[in-house]
Design a protein around this motif. Structure first.
Motif: not given
Ligand SMILES: Nc1ncnc2c1ncn2[C@@H]1O[C@H](COP(=O)(O)OP(=O)(O)O)[C@@H](O)[C@H]1O
Ligand SMILES: Nc1ncnc2c1ncn2[C@@H]1O[C@H](COP(=O)(O)OP(=O)(O)O)[C@@H](O)[C@H]1O
Ligand SMILES: Nc1ncnc2c1ncn2[C@@H]1O[C@H](COP(=O)(O)OP(=O)(O)O)[C@@H](O)[C@H]1O
Lengths: 120, 440, 440, 440, 120, 120
Positions: C78-94, C152-160
């Motif tokens: 939701s919140f890490s750097e990613g595409s316009a549609l989905l965030g990445g896995l940078t923060n996966a497993f915190l 995904p939707v959280a990313h669209w709106v708040w995650g960049g």
């Protein structure tokens, strides 16, 4: 056939059910009731309001049985429900003209199984 | 808790109030206070209807009795300068407890915050002796227990006593609160004996929604319990908070899986219990471990408590609401796992996994000393009390229910067939003539 | 939510923790977490007694399943750097989620705060399929749904993501939370089908006080939901808070008037529903509109939801607790009205009334994209799940009630006539001989 | 409340927002809002099941009706510049109420915070007229009462009116909230008359656990009520908070002792009542007295309220839930004791014990003026309302219960024997033919 | 006159009420009861406690009727309450010596209206 | 002996209990029931659902008495329970073959005390 109506103490219900099971009485209907008899009353207070609780919690059993089972059933209840203190309750035996088993439509004796005690 | 506190003091040589820290601690204190009513519902829902008010009152009365005792004496014995074993009386009757800073918050607020811990710890014990202990002796017990068990142990760990000095880690009270209450509950259950219906009849929870309500409010309050133990609105608080957020989730899920495997159903009572066990287990570790560590602690802590509950139910030990399995075992697991997962990087001392096995040893010392002391002291208190008064209600009263016999009330009444005794005539014969000959 | 966040970042080039903001966000996170147990009571009171535990557990289990999923993967998506549609896995497993500042608060706290949103959003959907969906498949569903729809939707709106970049306004989740959950609920209700008693027997709320308790606690928690979305203890938080205070009041009053006109009675269930609808409607607008605007939004939003409930009840769509009418329609109304009432002066972009009609168009884009995506994705998830397992309980189980059949528990038990199976003998024949021949 | 506010203003000539104060006041406002649902449960548990929803709705509806009125007019009449008797209309319709600082917090937040006080004050009165007053006239009453009684008295004390100027101390509303509501409740009970079953049948609480839940949540919320009245996260807040923590403990314990002496039992309803009375009594004193003073006030305040409840129950005055005994008498005791225990050192003006007897006189003036004004105004409002509409439900409706007759709902339904009227056919004959000939 | 006592499944109550309505049986009294018969038992688990629920929820009907209504009423119940699975319940018919309508003081036949089926 | 079954209004229970007390009827059992008779139905609405409440709350009394008490008891109930409005309820008198007092095992007349009214 007869309908046996018993009013007993709630904490004696399990003992009575067990006794009836041993007496091979299978079907019965139970309900929570409130009773008044010789029991002394409880006083409760809620802020300024003080009340005498005139009714005690009891459990009512309703058991339809065929003639041969009447005494067996009454004995089972009397034996299992007694504490000897005021409030043990009563047993009433009422005559029943018809009994129907809804599931099968069977009537009377056939509707209250077993019709005769295993022993007999 | 000492760690962050010391830090705070170190940070500014001349301590001053930090408004933001004050704001957070005001909230945290309110949150922890709410945990005691929450516990009343968690416990109250688990007992039979006829004992529900008595069970709830065992928590509520601690708010009064223990709270006042805390302000007058116990706070001082726990937190004021004293020996390695007990604090002094410098702050007795709140002498010298004002709005001056203690760390970065008003001293008086620190006192209140700590008071909420003492209150709920005493209330926790009640779960072991519900449905049979007389109310008066119960109050006497928790008062003496707070004085003789809680205050010293709190001093050992947080008040400058020997456990704290040793370096035992207990962020928010795994030892002081949970092990303490858990073992005392076990002893109390043994002294009081089993309920008359125990193992003879099914004793079922009368209101499971109340149990869920209690669990939900406990979780909510626990954020103040653990997050507030940082005593500041800082990174440590955020870590403790987040770990308090994550650990119970892991316990809840693992508990549900165990339930599902064991009897094919995920249960609501199990879910509520799992949440509480997870909260207990993370309490000592909250500000010292990583979030992933918190998930691990939550998951691991499920097993000992889960199986202790099953085991206990097979024994003659009527710890009625499994306070020992939940808080005692949960607290021990948490205390030891703190020694395993703690990391300097996250605010703790390094633990086993970070290459410092000693810490695990220190944790064990903390566990054992509180187990032994609390267990023995509780036994003594109850034996003495039992010598001067009767601890248990009569079997007949137990049968009628503790609500009617101890409080002269019922939780749910329709008023049917109850005869009003007009206050005016409470002594004179009642106007609505009563039904019973007795009344003549 | 982005707006205030960006602001914050702008304010200090080198971001640093602000203790006051941290304090407020600690509280807000606790408040939003409490909303899920609150929802359990709001929903649990509305169903029949025999299904109340199952309904409550559908919310509580989200605290475990969705919460853990969030920490492990969904937060990152939701919140890490990613595409316009989905965030990445940078923060996966915190990974990389620690106490360093995110804006002005610890990153780890931001993660937890956002997690509480994901949890309640999934739980909201349950209202549409209560009293009939099997518990296991339900858990599988909310896990997949959080991963494939919420993140995904959280990313669209708040995650960049693209909606945020477009300038769509959603202060606290009108789109991400409510439209998302609402439309998914509608689809779920259609896939699951009607309850066997639907339109054949009266299905009445078993405990309306629980509904009121839930509504009260939801309102309380919603202050963290909306007020906390400012991510700081500033004027924006105060605005969002006050609007969350005012809007439901207007909805409550208008709802009561409609009730009074329609059936001559102001109802309690209606009052509780009105409060929730008002809270839903103000969510996207909270930090962007004036208090008077909030009153207007609350009042206007009453009508579509109120009449949708009446309309829905006449159809064969058994959205049992009207999640779509409440959250879907309420969320859409709120999202569009945000485009009407938003004002730069109050922290938003100017909307229609402030002479910027485009904003309304942007809002519509946000609404439509989430409606379509969530609707289709939910359909796919349920169809796939339905292919691998049975989603619904059997009619007989439905008749007996979900508490007994899914959880092996009852919400309220007297224990009468229940025979204890001593753990010791759970396999051996039970001591208290059971009544049924079967037991022989 | 003025005192700390003024202080704050003095402290910085050019007032600016203090984030920490804002954080605390955001939380405090949420806490006080929660008190109204809490009151709904405290009151709702005390009435008979058939009237429980109506009783709860009397609190919930205040959230709507009074809240909106507050924002539109009453806030301005209370707090904007005006005469010594009433504020002006400068802030009517929230004109000029934005995020600019009022003291150290956003003005809009100050407005919301004060609004929560107005709401619960109106709701408090309902306890006196439950189980018989029609719902419509009740709403009209609380709206008029807020406008004509609450707003002026709030202005007198906090808004720059004559009582504040005189130096009357009322930290958080002993006079404005509790005396005001208490005496109005007494008058309302007299005007409405007794319930038809009063003194003829036993009227018992249908759900005591709800009463305990209400008391617990009220205490929790009261920390925002008193602690928040410092309007900042400072030492004064900590003092007020801690006194709100201690006073109810003393009342709870003394109440329990009186109960035990009087009827041999410590009661749960008594415990809950004691907590509330202690909270009421400390309200005016919270930020002005020492913690030991708070314990004293809590202990002393028990007696007048306790015995007033007993006395009232013997009279024909059916103040059904003893609002006057609890809030009226409790508020008067608290207001006077504030004049006794207040200390400059703790943030107040010196009181009697600190050698300033005048203060006690001033307090008496505050008490008397609100007693007289609120009493008379309430009488007038109800007489006028009674002239244009019927205030009371018919005896038959009262017998059936207010839930069914006023709201067309029941709190707890099993749905047994209820015949569904399909919405489609609500006008056409119902499909499931109804049992009663009437329906033909 | 007779008193007809029927124990049925809760989820069959509405059907039975409807059937009785069509049979023009107007007055009746209903209560929630627990019953035991041939039904298999439910197992429930609460933490360490496992129990067999020996009693099932049932609904009890009590209907006072005049002679001509006895068969009509019994038939209506048997027809509407049957599912064919164990647990459908029983119907008992008991003789009644007096019936009084409290409102009017009317006695016997007059107290149970209608005294004769519309058809007759 | 007879079993007297009365269905009355809940708010009349206390009056009836009082009347029975004066009639020196000591023992009785009470239960909450739902009844349907000539009463007009209540309509309730929950969101989109509107229902007719076909059943009214009533209280059921069950009183076992010896012959001499039958009329006294019925009169006491009829007198105290009447409001004159539809819904007052009914009284049924059923014959009882046996009565047992569980506490003592006493049977029949002896089990329902007093066996004869004080007056007699
Ligand atoms: N005459 C009666 N008719 C119906 N129920 C009765 C009667 N007498 C007693 N009972 C029921 O039995 C219960 C115990 O009766 P009570 O007379 O108190 O005990 P005991 O028979 O030991 O004197 C009462 O609470 C009541 O429910
Ligand atoms: N002999 C009986 N006396 C009273 N009630 C009975 C009797 N037998 C059955 N019942 C009631 O009928 C219900 C269903 O009876 P059961 O025997 O299980 O069904 P079936 O008649 O289909 O075998 C039971 O739960 C119980 O309430
Ligand atoms: N035939 C009946 N059998 C059993 N109960 C009945 C019968 N008729 C009425 N009742 C009970 O009496 C109550 C009042 O009866 P109803 O006919 O409405 O009053 P009334 O007798 O004044 O016309 C009903 O709610 C029901 O509980």
């Amino acid at each position: 056939m007869k309908l046996i109506i018993a009013v007993i103490r709630p904490d004696k219900l399990n003992d009575v059910l067990e006794a009836l099971y041993h007496a091979e009485v299978r079907g019965l209907t139970v309900s929570r009731v409130m009773g008044h008899g010789g029991e002394t009353e409880r006083v409760e207070t809620y802020r300024g309001t003080t009340v005498k609780m005139g009714l005690q919690e009891k459990v009512r059993l309703e058991i339809g049985v065929s003639e041969p089972f009447v005494d067996i059933t009454v004995k089972a209840i009397l034996g299992a429900a007694r504490t000897g203190d005021v409030g043990d309750g009563k047993v009433f035996v009422v005559d029943v003209e018809q009994v129907h088993r809804i599931r099968t439509g069977e009537r009377d004796e056939a509707a209250v199984t077993p019709a005769t005690p295993a022993g007999v | 808790m000492t760690t962050p506190l010391l830090l705070a003091v170190v940070q500014d040589a001349t301590p001053a109030l930090v408004p933001a820290d004050t704001a957070w601690m005001l909230v945290s204190t309110a949150l922890v206070l709410l945990m005691t009513p929450a516990l009343a519902f968690f416990y109250g829902g688990l007992v039979r209807s006829k004992n529900s008010l008595n069970t709830m009152m065992m928590s509520f009365v601690a708010l009064g009795a223990v709270g006042i005792l805390w302000a007058l004496v116990a706070y001082s014995l726990s937190f004021s300068e004293g020996s390695a074993l007990l604090g002094g009386l410098t702050n007795a009757f709140l002498a010298g407890v004002g709005t001056e800073p203690k760390g970065t918050i008003p001293h008086i607020l620190f006192m209140a915050y700590q008071g909420t811990f003492a209150i709920i710890t005493a209330a926790l014990i009640s779960g072991a002796i519900v449905e049979r202990m007389r109310f008066g002796p119960y109050i006497a017990f928790i008062v003496l227990w707070t004085l003789l068990v809680y205050a010293p142990v709190a001093h050992w760990v947080w008040g400058g006593g020997f456990l704290g000095k040793l370096g035992v880690l207990d962020f928010a009270g795994g030892t002081v609160v949970h092990i303490n209450a858990g073992v005392s509950a076990l002893v109390a259950a043994l002294v009081l004996g089993t309920r008359k219906d125990y193992h003879r009849q099914a004793i079922l929870p009368h209101n499971v929604p109340f149990v869920l309500l209690g669990a939900g409010l406990l979780w909510f309050g626990w954020f103040g319990f653990n997050g507030g133990s940082a005593l500041a609105a800082n990174g440590s608080a955020a870590t403790a908070f987040t770990n308090t957020f994550l650990a119970p989730m892991a316990t809840l899920v693992v508990w549900a899986l165990l339930d599902a495997f064991r009897n094919g159903h995920v249960t609501a009572v199990g879910g509520a219990t799992g949440i509480v066990v997870g909260l207990v287990a993370i309490t000592p570790a909250a500000g010292f471990v990583s979030p992933v560590g918190a998930l691990a602690i939550g998951a691991i802590a499920t097993f000992p408590s889960y199986f202790m509950i099953l085991l206990r139910a097979r024994t003659r030990v009527d710890d009625s609401l499994d306070v020992f399995a939940g808080h005692g075992i949960g607290g021990i697991t948490g205390a030891l796992l703190t020694g395993v997962f703690a990391e300097k990087a996250w605010g703790g001392t390094d633990g086993l996994l970070a290459g410092n096995p000693e810490q695990l040893g220190l944790q064990a010392i903390g566990v054992v000393s509180s187990l032994i002391y609390a267990g023995v002291a509780t036994l003594v208190i109850l034996k003495v009390l039992g010598a001067v008064t009767v601890l248990r209600a009569e079997p007949r009263a137990e049968g009628l229910g503790m609500d009617v016999t101890q409080h002269g009330e019922e939780a749910y009444t329709s008023g049917e067939g109850s005869i009003l005794v007009l206050p005016a005539e409470s002594d004179a014969p009642s106007p609505a003539p009563t039904l019973a000959p007795a009344a003549r």
